[in-house]
Write a protein that holds these residues in place. Structure first.
Motif, short mmCIF file in Angstrom:
data_model
loop_
_atom_site.label_atom_id
_atom_site.label_comp_id
_atom_site.label_asym_id
_atom_site.label_seq_id
_atom_site.Cartn_x
_atom_site.Cartn_y
_atom_site.Cartn_z
N PRO A 251 0.81 -1.23 0.00
CA PRO A 251 0.00 0.00 0.00
C PRO A 251 0.84 1.27 0.00
CG PRO A 251 0.09 -0.92 2.19
CD PRO A 251 0.80 -1.90 1.30
N VAL A 252 0.15 2.38 -0.27
CA VAL A 252 0.71 3.71 -0.04
C VAL A 252 0.06 4.25 1.23
CG1 VAL A 252 1.21 4.23 -2.46
CG2 VAL A 252 -1.00 4.86 -1.51
N PHE A 253 0.73 5.18 1.87
CA PHE A 253 0.22 5.78 3.10
C PHE A 253 0.04 7.26 2.85
CE2 PHE A 253 2.67 2.05 3.96
CZ PHE A 253 1.86 1.33 4.83
N VAL A 254 -1.13 7.79 3.19
CA VAL A 254 -1.43 9.21 2.99
C VAL A 254 -1.71 9.80 4.36
CG1 VAL A 254 -2.80 10.90 1.75
CG2 VAL A 254 -2.43 8.63 0.75
N MET A 255 -0.94 10.83 4.72
CA MET A 255 -1.04 11.41 6.06
C MET A 255 -1.13 12.93 5.98
SD MET A 255 2.02 9.07 7.63
CE MET A 255 1.97 9.87 9.20
N GLY A 256 -1.41 13.53 7.12
CA GLY A 256 -1.44 14.99 7.21
C GLY A 256 -2.82 15.54 6.95
N GLU A 257 -2.87 16.65 6.24
CA GLU A 257 -4.10 17.41 6.03
C GLU A 257 -4.95 16.83 4.89
OE1 GLU A 257 -5.27 19.87 7.92
OE2 GLU A 257 -3.57 19.64 9.26
N GLY B 208 -8.69 14.24 4.26
CA GLY B 208 -9.94 13.87 4.91
C GLY B 208 -9.87 12.59 5.72
N ARG B 209 -9.23 11.55 5.18
CA ARG B 209 -9.14 10.25 5.85
C ARG B 209 -7.72 9.71 5.75
NH1 ARG B 209 -13.34 9.95 2.48
NH2 ARG B 209 -12.29 8.46 1.13
N PRO B 210 -6.81 10.18 6.62
CA PRO B 210 -5.44 9.67 6.57
C PRO B 210 -5.43 8.16 6.77
CG PRO B 210 -5.64 11.48 8.14
CD PRO B 210 -7.02 11.12 7.71
N GLY B 211 -4.52 7.47 6.10
CA GLY B 211 -4.43 6.03 6.30
C GLY B 211 -3.67 5.33 5.20
N GLN B 212 -3.89 4.04 5.14
CA GLN B 212 -3.22 3.14 4.20
C GLN B 212 -4.19 2.84 3.06
OE1 GLN B 212 -1.47 -0.38 6.04
NE2 GLN B 212 -2.70 -1.63 4.69
N TYR B 213 -3.71 2.94 1.81
CA TYR B 213 -4.56 2.73 0.64
C TYR B 213 -3.87 1.86 -0.39
CZ TYR B 213 -7.41 6.30 2.74
OH TYR B 213 -8.19 6.97 3.62
N SER B 214 -4.67 1.15 -1.16
CA SER B 214 -4.14 0.27 -2.20
C SER B 214 -3.43 1.09 -3.27
CB SER B 214 -5.26 -0.53 -2.85
OG SER B 214 -5.85 -1.39 -1.91
N TYR B 215 -2.30 0.58 -3.71
CA TYR B 215 -1.53 1.21 -4.79
C TYR B 215 -2.00 0.66 -6.13
CZ TYR B 215 2.25 2.16 -8.03
OH TYR B 215 2.97 2.56 -9.12
N VAL B 216 -2.06 1.54 -7.12
CA VAL B 216 -2.40 1.17 -8.48
C VAL B 216 -1.29 1.71 -9.38
CG1 VAL B 216 -4.10 1.44 -10.34
CG2 VAL B 216 -4.86 1.35 -7.96
N PRO B 217 -0.73 0.90 -10.29
CA PRO B 217 0.32 1.41 -11.18
C PRO B 217 -0.13 2.67 -11.90
CG PRO B 217 0.14 -0.96 -11.40
CD PRO B 217 -1.02 -0.52 -10.54
N ASP C 271 5.19 4.15 -0.82
CA ASP C 271 5.46 5.56 -0.52
C ASP C 271 4.57 6.05 0.61
OD1 ASP C 271 7.33 5.75 -2.53
OD2 ASP C 271 6.16 7.10 -3.80
N THR C 272 5.07 7.03 1.36
CA THR C 272 4.28 7.74 2.35
C THR C 272 4.16 9.17 1.87
OG1 THR C 272 5.04 6.35 4.16
CG2 THR C 272 4.13 8.49 4.76
N ILE C 273 2.93 9.63 1.70
CA ILE C 273 2.64 10.98 1.21
C ILE C 273 2.16 11.79 2.39
CG2 ILE C 273 1.15 12.32 -0.34
CD1 ILE C 273 0.92 9.51 -1.89
N TYR C 274 2.77 12.94 2.61
CA TYR C 274 2.39 13.80 3.72
C TYR C 274 1.96 15.16 3.19
CZ TYR C 274 2.36 16.30 8.10
OH TYR C 274 1.96 17.04 9.18
N VAL C 275 0.70 15.54 3.47
CA VAL C 275 0.17 16.84 3.07
C VAL C 275 0.34 17.78 4.26
CG1 VAL C 275 -1.87 18.12 2.34
CG2 VAL C 275 -1.48 15.81 1.48
N ARG C 276 1.14 18.83 4.06
CA ARG C 276 1.40 19.79 5.12
C ARG C 276 0.25 20.79 5.26
NH1 ARG C 276 4.85 20.32 1.60
NH2 ARG C 276 4.71 22.56 1.39
N GLU C 277 0.23 21.47 6.38
CA GLU C 277 -0.73 22.54 6.60
C GLU C 277 -0.20 23.79 5.92
OE1 GLU C 277 -2.86 24.86 10.33
OE2 GLU C 277 -1.63 23.07 10.70
N ARG C 278 -1.06 24.49 5.20
CA ARG C 278 -0.58 25.72 4.55
C ARG C 278 -0.43 26.82 5.58
NH1 ARG C 278 -5.44 28.74 2.91
NH2 ARG C 278 -7.18 27.33 3.23
N LEU C 279 0.49 27.73 5.33
CA LEU C 279 0.81 28.77 6.30
C LEU C 279 -0.22 29.87 6.33
CD1 LEU C 279 4.67 28.94 5.74
CD2 LEU C 279 3.41 27.77 7.55
N PHE C 280 -0.85 30.17 5.20
CA PHE C 280 -1.87 31.23 5.17
C PHE C 280 -2.89 30.96 4.12
CE2 PHE C 280 1.96 32.50 2.95
CZ PHE C 280 1.51 32.80 1.70
#
Length: 192
Positions: free
Chosen positions: A118-124, A126-135, A183-192
Motif C-alpha cells: 500500500p501507499v500511506f497518505v497522512m497529514g491534512e 480527509g481520511r489519513p491512512g493506508q490505501y491500495s496502490y495502483v500502477p 510511498d508515504t505521502i504527507y500533506v502539510r498545513e498551509r501557512l496562510f
C-alpha cells in the motif's frame, strides 16, 4: 534605558525563534533526481507485495505468496527466498535455480503481481491512512482516495518518503508527481 534593552532582547529572541522555526520548515529538500528516476526503473519487491507464482505443470507449487516483513517469501521445497529489492524477473530466476538443485529438472517459473504493497497518505487529508496502490498512481490520485485536502491542506506541493536503494528518503514534490507502492505521502498545513 533598561526598558530599551529589554525590548531589544525580546526582539532578538523573537528573531532567533523565527529563524529557528523557518529553519525547521526547510528541513525537507526538493525531491532528489533519484525520486523521479525510481518511477521509471523496474519495480522492486518489498514487504507487503503479494505475488502469484506459477511453476509449469507443478500445481502443488503454484500459489499466491506474500513478501514477509523480513523481505522473504516462503516457498515449498526450497524454503525462504529473498524477495526484497529483487525484480520479478530476478526472483523467477532465483526460484528456478533453487528448484533445479535436486527438485525439478527444468523448472519454468513465472511471477505476476497479485497485490502491490500500500501507499500511506497522512497529514491534512480527509481520511489519513493506508490505501491500495495502483500502477500509474500520482500523489493527487492518492490524496483524492484519502478524502481530498482539508481546508488547511497545502495543495501546492507535498512531502513524499520513499525507499530508494534500501534507504528512506524524504523530498518535496508536486502533487502531480508519480508515486510508488510503499510511498508515504504527507500533506502539510498551509501557512496562510
Amino acid at each position: 534605558m533598561s526598558f530599551a534593552r529589554s525590548r531589544s532582547k525580546i526582539a532578538l529572541a523573537a528573531a532567533l525563534a523565527a529563524t529557528t522555526m523557518l529553519g525547521a520548515c526547510s528541513t525537507y529538500q526538493p525531491a532528489p533526481k533519484s525520486f523521479q528516476e525510481a518511477t521509471i526503473q523496474p519495480y522492486r519487491l518489498d514487504s507487503g507485495d503479494r505475488l502469484r507464482i506459477s511453476v509449469f505443470e507443478q500445481t502443488g507449487l503454484s500459489n499466491t505468496y506474500t513478501v514477509d516483513q523480513a523481505g522473504y517469501i516462503s516457498f515449498p521445497l526450497i524454503g525462504q527466498v529473498t524477495a526484497r529489492g529483487q525484480t520479478m524477473v530476478a526472483l523467477e530466476g532465483a526460484i528456478a535455480a533453487k528448484l533445479k538443485q535436486g527438485y525439478l529438472r527444468d523448472p519454468d517459473v513465472t511471477i505476476e503481481m497479485d497485490r502491490y504493497r500500500p501507499v500511506f497518505v497522512m497529514g491534512e487529508v480527509g481520511r489519513p491512512g493506508q490505501y491500495s496502490y495502483v500502477p500509474g498512481m500520482t500523489a493527487q490520485n492518492a490524496i483524492a482516495i484519502a478524502g481530498g485536502f482539508t481546508p488547511r491542506g497545502n495543495q501546492r506541493d507535498i512531502d513524499v518518503t520513499r525507499k530508494i536503494n534500501g534507504r528512506s528518503i524524504t523530498g518535496r514534490t508536486s502533487i502531480s508527481s508519480a508515486v510508488l507502492a510503499g510511498d508515504t505521502i504527507y500533506v502539510r498545513e498551509r501557512l496562510f
